[in-house]
Scaffold this motif. Structure first.
Motif, PDB file in Angstrom:
ATOM      1  N   ALA A  79      68.044   5.966 -30.200  1.00 57.45           N
ATOM      2  CA  ALA A  79      67.747   5.152 -31.374  1.00 57.45           C
ATOM      3  C   ALA A  79      68.511   5.652 -32.599  1.00 57.45           C
ATOM      4  O   ALA A  79      68.968   4.854 -33.428  1.00 57.45           O
TER       5      ALA A  79
ATOM      6  N   ALA B 151      62.803   1.359 -29.110  1.00 58.16           N
ATOM      7  CA  ALA B 151      64.105   1.284 -28.444  1.00 58.16           C
ATOM      8  C   ALA B 151      63.959   0.692 -27.038  1.00 58.16           C
ATOM      9  O   ALA B 151      63.046   1.048 -26.287  1.00 58.16           O
TER      10      ALA B 151
ATOM     11  N   ASP C 159      61.576   7.564 -28.650  1.00 62.80           N
ATOM     12  CA  ASP C 159      62.394   6.428 -29.095  1.00 62.80           C
ATOM     13  C   ASP C 159      61.762   5.106 -28.691  1.00 62.80           C
ATOM     14  O   ASP C 159      61.739   4.139 -29.462  1.00 62.80           O
TER      15      ASP C 159
ATOM     16  N   TYR D  38      60.341   4.001 -32.271  1.00 65.79           N
ATOM     17  CA  TYR D  38      61.477   3.216 -32.738  1.00 65.79           C
ATOM     18  C   TYR D  38      61.584   1.865 -32.019  1.00 65.79           C
ATOM     19  O   TYR D  38      62.403   1.027 -32.395  1.00 65.79           O
TER      20      TYR D  38
END
Length: 602
Positions: free
Chosen positions: A34, A358, A352, A356
């Protein structure tokens, strides 16, 4: 809530060097990170107020790029001073800060009350106040200008044990955790092994981590950074194998160090008084209340820890309240590396995905991935124990005298017995004693067809002794076609403490209730049923599966130079002659895997 100054002038003159060592990914390659390439700077000695006039010291490592980042918190009773230096210390288990900051995370390493620069009084490890402080640290981090309000947890051993404890409290900012080599029932997983205290482990642990030097240690960030460029250089591949060969000697040196008076009092309480759950000085741990946990997590088990850090991973994976598609179990290879830099890339891929968002493939990872000895690959399953597995019972049978190599049969044979001598650790015996008395029994099964054994291992023995108590240690191993031996798993039980604690047992561990010992009647058989540590393995034709039974851990020795951590026990309590009674009630039960799985070859 903070008493924080700005970074010192010299603190970030040299950026620390990150370290990756040991297993990093469980048989896969994640999608793109990410964030990457963000560097590292430190905000040293941040003070986090957790109670009136009590603040905990923390080092906060953040990317060099200004911004707000998810926080990765590591909380323990250890000094924080060496964590970023990369030195091969047993308490260096929080990960390498530059690895996390480079990927867009703030890495927060916190020291509990009473240690180092943290205020308050030193107290028993893993206590409830520490858990509450940990929750306050999580909320503090989420409110800092360098944090985006999201917090995850990472760490090994002590740093791993604290994670399920605080996850039960459900701090609002906590999004998930990644725990490695952890325990859930501190009484049976740490303090007692098979019903007996662990003085070898506690003397080493306290001598290495809780001396007056560790409490007053302060290493300036600049010096930590300089050291990290040495310890995390490519030279580690040269010096670490040499150091590892001498690790047993180094551990003995730590055992001779004098801990603080408080640590010594705790040692005395553990060894002398903590024989029951009620009298144990350690907190109970989160086992039995894991259903309170709701956030996603990954739990990693190192198969190399034979009488420490075992069974907690399976308890957490089985009994957490987290939705089943949001929890993952990884059983890694048997390794012993210092500092513990393993699994950082796996954790970052998980984080991640979690914070995030991701699209890196983590959501599609199987719920269980496990390293398989014999084929040296990762395999996967939808659950643990493997849904496709079936029980395989093998029955020990005699080949004659106790010192002979005996056999494992697929069906119970005729009744009979073999005996072995149980001699206390360090006891006086005559020269040449081992030439006239065997101190272990060995059983072998020649492998005729390839088979995978993955899952719980249970040993059931019809046992008697000419004493009122003893100790029984069992291990499995593999003898390769070329004659080389590899240890696989281990378990132990104190025969006077043989009652099964069904309420605390899991699908992987037969929990033993040791609170009320039932002395043996000399010569009268009893049934001992206990678990060995799981070790996935593929056996091939020409190899032999081995079961050894003895009364001392040191007689079934493996050590850290081979990737296994095993601590000696001060057992058995008496000189005794122990007897194994053959028949349908003496067997080892393993889990034979079926074909419903996929492989990740690495």
């Amino acid at each position: 809530m903070t008493k924080n100054g700005k970074p010192g002038f010299w603190d970030n003159l040299i950026a620390p060097k990150g370290g990756l060592f040991g297993a990093q990914l469980a048989g896969w390659t994640p999608g793109p990170a990410a964030r990457s390439g963000l560097g590292c700077r430190v905000l040293a000695d941040q003070m986090i107020e957790v109670a009136p006039s009590i603040a905990l010291a923390a080092d906060v490592y953040v990317p060099r790029t200004e911004g707000r980042w998810p926080a990765v918190i590591a909380f323990s009773a250890y000094s924080k001073e060496l964590q970023a230096a990369g030195v091969p210390a047993g308490n260096n288990e929080s990960g390498s800060p530059p690895v996390f900051t480079d990927r867009g995370y703030a890495h927060v390493i916190v020291t509990r009350r009473g240690m180092g620069r943290s205020g308050g009084e030193d107290a028993v490890y893993l206590n409830d106040t520490d858990v509450e402080d940990h929750a306050r640290v999580i909320q503090w981090a989420a409110a800092q200008p360098w944090c985006d309000g999201q917090v995850v947890l990472f760490g090994t051993s002590y740093y791993g044990l604290t994670q399920p404890q605080v996850a039960r409290l459900r701090p609002l900012a906590l999004k998930g955790f990644f725990t490695n080599e952890m325990c859930t029932d501190f009484f049976r997983h740490i303090a007692m092994f098979g019903g007996a205290p662990q003085p070898d482990f506690f003397a080493l642990w306290m001598g290495a981590n809780f001396t007056p030097l560790q409490f007053r240690l302060h290493l300036p960030p600049l010096l930590r950074a300089v050291v990290s460029h040495i310890t995390n250089s490519a030279l580690k591949h040269l010096w670490w194998p040499q150091l590892k060969k001498r690790m047993t000697r180094i551990m003995r040196t730590f055992e001779r160090q004098v801990p603080t008076p408080q640590a010594r009092k705790l040692f005395a309480g553990l060894m002398l008084d903590g024989k029951t759950r009620e009298t144990s000085v350690l907190p109970a741990g989160p086992s039995g209340a894991l259903g309170d946990i709701e956030v996603p997590f990954v739990v990693v088990q190192n198969a190399g820890y034979l009488n420490l850090h075992q069974f907690g991973a399976y308890d957490l994976f089985e009994n957490a309240g987290t939705p089943r598609d949001k929890r993952w179990l990884i059983i890694g290879p048997a390794t012993y590396d210092l500092p513990v830099y393993a699994w950082q890339l796996e954790a970052l891929a998980f984080f991640d995905h979690l914070v995030y968002g991701a699209d890196n493939g983590y959501a599609a990872q199987p719920r269980v991935r496990y390293w398989t000895e014999g084929t040296k690959d990762y395999r996967s399953a939808s659950d643990w124990p493997l849904p496709s597995s079936s029980p395989l019972r093998l029955y020990p049978a005699s080949n004659g005298a106790g010192a002979a190599t005996h056999r494992l049969d697929r069906a119970p044979g005729t009744a009979g017995t073999n005996r072995w001598a149980a001699v206390p650790l360090g006891a006086i015996v005559t020269a040449g004693f081992d030439e006239v008395e065997n101190q272990r029994l060995t059983f072998e099964l020649p492998v005729e067809e390839e088979m995978e054994l993955t899952g719980p291992i249970t040993l059931c023995l019809s046992f008697s002794s000419n004493e009122i108590d003893s100790y029984v240690v069992a291990r499995t191993g593999l003898i390769a076609a070329d004659g080389g031996y590899q240890i696989l798993s281990m378990g132990a039980i104190r025969p006077a403490c043989r009652r099964i604690d069904a309420a605390r047992s899991t699908l992987t561990e037969v929990a033993i209730d040791i609170d009320v010992p039932e002395p043996l009647v000399p010569g009268v058989p009893v049934t001992l049923r206990f678990s060995l540590t799981p070790q996935p393995v593929v056996l091939k034709p020409g190899e032999r599966l081995v079961l050894d039974i003895a009364s001392r851990t040191d007689l079934l020795r493996s050590d850290v130079s081979h990737g296994h951590a095993q601590f000696d026990m001060q057992v058995p309590p008496y000189y005794a002659r122990n007897t194994l009674h053959y028949g349908p009630d003496t067997y080892i039960e393993l889990a034979r895997a079926g074909e419903a799985r996929s492989d990740f070859h690495v």
